[in-house]
Design a protein around this motif. Structure first.
Motif, PDB file in Angstrom:
ATOM      1  N   CYS A 151      58.143  42.072  12.871  1.00  0.00           N
ATOM      2  CA  CYS A 151      58.260  43.532  12.928  1.00  0.00           C
ATOM      3  C   CYS A 151      59.632  43.975  13.423  1.00  0.00           C
ATOM      4  O   CYS A 151      60.151  45.006  12.983  1.00  0.00           O
ATOM      5  N   CYS A 152      60.230  43.218  14.327  1.00  0.00           N
ATOM      6  CA  CYS A 152      61.548  43.602  14.865  1.00  0.00           C
ATOM      7  C   CYS A 152      62.614  43.587  13.767  1.00  0.00           C
ATOM      8  O   CYS A 152      63.401  44.526  13.644  1.00  0.00           O
ATOM      9  N   LYS A 155      61.980  46.443  11.312  1.00  0.00           N
ATOM     10  CA  LYS A 155      62.404  47.734  11.863  1.00  0.00           C
ATOM     11  C   LYS A 155      63.922  47.852  11.847  1.00  0.00           C
ATOM     12  O   LYS A 155      64.462  48.927  11.561  1.00  0.00           O
ATOM     13  N   SER A 158      64.873  48.526   8.248  1.00  0.00           N
ATOM     14  CA  SER A 158      64.558  49.909   7.879  1.00  0.00           C
ATOM     15  C   SER A 158      65.550  50.889   8.486  1.00  0.00           C
ATOM     16  O   SER A 158      65.989  51.834   7.819  1.00  0.00           O
ATOM     17  N   GLY A 159      65.936  50.656   9.737  1.00  0.00           N
ATOM     18  CA  GLY A 159      66.910  51.538  10.376  1.00  0.00           C
ATOM     19  C   GLY A 159      68.274  51.488   9.707  1.00  0.00           C
ATOM     20  O   GLY A 159      68.923  52.526   9.517  1.00  0.00           O
ATOM     21  N   THR A 316      58.998  48.818   2.723  1.00  0.00           N
ATOM     22  CA  THR A 316      59.106  48.170   4.030  1.00  0.00           C
ATOM     23  C   THR A 316      58.246  48.876   5.065  1.00  0.00           C
ATOM     24  O   THR A 316      57.595  48.232   5.900  1.00  0.00           O
ATOM     25  N   SER A 317      58.216  50.193   5.019  1.00  0.00           N
ATOM     26  CA  SER A 317      57.376  50.950   5.949  1.00  0.00           C
ATOM     27  C   SER A 317      55.897  50.644   5.730  1.00  0.00           C
ATOM     28  O   SER A 317      55.130  50.463   6.685  1.00  0.00           O
ATOM     29  N   LEU A 320      55.129  47.227   7.157  1.00  0.00           N
ATOM     30  CA  LEU A 320      54.983  47.296   8.611  1.00  0.00           C
ATOM     31  C   LEU A 320      53.604  47.821   9.000  1.00  0.00           C
ATOM     32  O   LEU A 320      52.982  47.315   9.941  1.00  0.00           O
ATOM     33  N   LYS A 324      50.769  45.695  11.189  1.00  0.00           N
ATOM     34  CA  LYS A 324      50.145  46.225  12.417  1.00  0.00           C
ATOM     35  C   LYS A 324      48.639  46.344  12.251  1.00  0.00           C
ATOM     36  O   LYS A 324      47.887  46.122  13.196  1.00  0.00           O
TER      37      LYS A 324
END
Length: 330
Positions: A151-152, A155, A158-159, A316-317, A320, A324
């Protein structure tokens, strides 16, 4: 007397010797059967084996859960995961190719030599190196993050993609609002390249490609080459008052041999005479015309590139969210 006989006949009390005979075949609950110690040992052995088997299965389950934390994947989960992996893998290879080209250009020109290391910051090949490195780093984070379900990294990816999209949109808005100033920036860059035409092989290559493909000469017109110290009319060499061969209408002698001296003395000619030898128009006008002729294609490419980035960000979102969701149900 008859009553007493009837009582003993109905309520007969068993005699001791008769009781031993009748209970000889019965087993007392307080006394073990013959061979019961062996059966107890077998039962204890079976219970111990069952406990050991249960502990082994539990340990294997923990190890399987450690290396494969998510299970019960649906088809959409696999689609999201491997779409992100495949897209980022392709762009990672592309980034490595761009990085390799940039490094090859720097090494072939010996830009890392002590006498040239000071000017490496202005080398155009450095742009390819930085672009390839950033593209590779960005796509590797997305590829490894999706493959390892980290996940890191996802993220971070994605950022970075969101930042890239924002920068591109802001650049497009600024370019549209400052399009009058862009012409001045292009003109300054073209003149700077013409000044260093003989000294920088990269700028020379870029200038020659622009003049050949757009059939132009100089920034505004062919007389702009007077800014170069070698083509200036006051220069002592044979190139004085000349222009590069890429300005010539027909630089190939007899259609096969490159004539590098076809532009000598072209600045001394009037426009009527010079138009049969070299291109008179500047490259800034040629760039403007090329953009106007291909504005549909340019717009389509921009929309496709930004659309792919937005789609990648969306996938990608969603990935994620699925990761989760599996963590909660684990």
């Amino acid at each position: 007397m008859d009553k007493i006989r009837r009582f003993w006949g109905t309520r007969r009390i068993p005699l001791p010797w008769l009781r031993s005979d009748s209970t000889e075949s019965e087993t007392s609950p307080l006394l073990p059967k013959a061979g019961s110690a062996k059966e107890d040992g077998d039962e204890l052995h079976r219970a111990t084996s069952d406990l050991n088997q249960a502990a082994t299965n539990k340990q294997k389950g923990q190890q399987h859960q450690k290396f494969h934390p998510y299970y019960n994947y649906s088809l959409i989960d696999y689609f999201l995961k491997y779409t992100v992996v495949l897209c980022n893998l392709v762009f990672t290879v592309l980034g490595l190719v761009v990085l390799g080209l940039g490094m090859w250009g720097l090494i072939s020109k010996e830009s890392f030599a002590l006498e040239k290391i000071g000017s490496i910051g202005t080398d155009p090949m450095l742009v390819l190196v930085m672009l390839g490195f950033l593209l590779t780093l960005l796509c590797l984070s997305g590829c490894v993050g999706a493959l390892r379900e980290n996940c890191c990294l996802l993220k971070l990816f994605s950022g970075l993609v969101l930042t890239l999209i924002t920068v591109q949109v802001l650049t497009a808005v600024l370019a549209y609002s400052l399009q009058d100033r862009i012409g001045g920036v292009l003109r300054s860059g073209m003149l700077a390249a013409m000044v260093r035409y003989q000294d920088d092989l990269d700028l020379r290559f870029i200038t020659d490609e622009i003049q050949t493909n757009l059939q132009c000469c100089g920034a505004d017109n062919y007389r702009d080459w007077e800014i170069n110290i070698y083509y200036n009319c006051s220069a002592p060499g044979v190139l004085a008052c000349g222009v590069p061969a890429t300005c010539c209408v027909d630089p190939l002698e007899n259609g096969t041999v490159w004539n590098s001296q076809c532009g000598l003395g072209a600045q001394t000619l009037d426009e009527f005479t010079a138009q049969s030898v070299i291109f008179l128009g500047g490259c800034l006008g040629g760039i403007s015309r090329w953009i106007e002729q291909h504005e549909g294609l340019i717009g389509t490419v921009i929309i496709v590139v930004v659309g792919v980035q937005i789609l990648t960000l969306f996938i990608t979102s969603r990935l994620l969210e699925r990761i989760k969701w599996h963590e909660v149900r684990r």
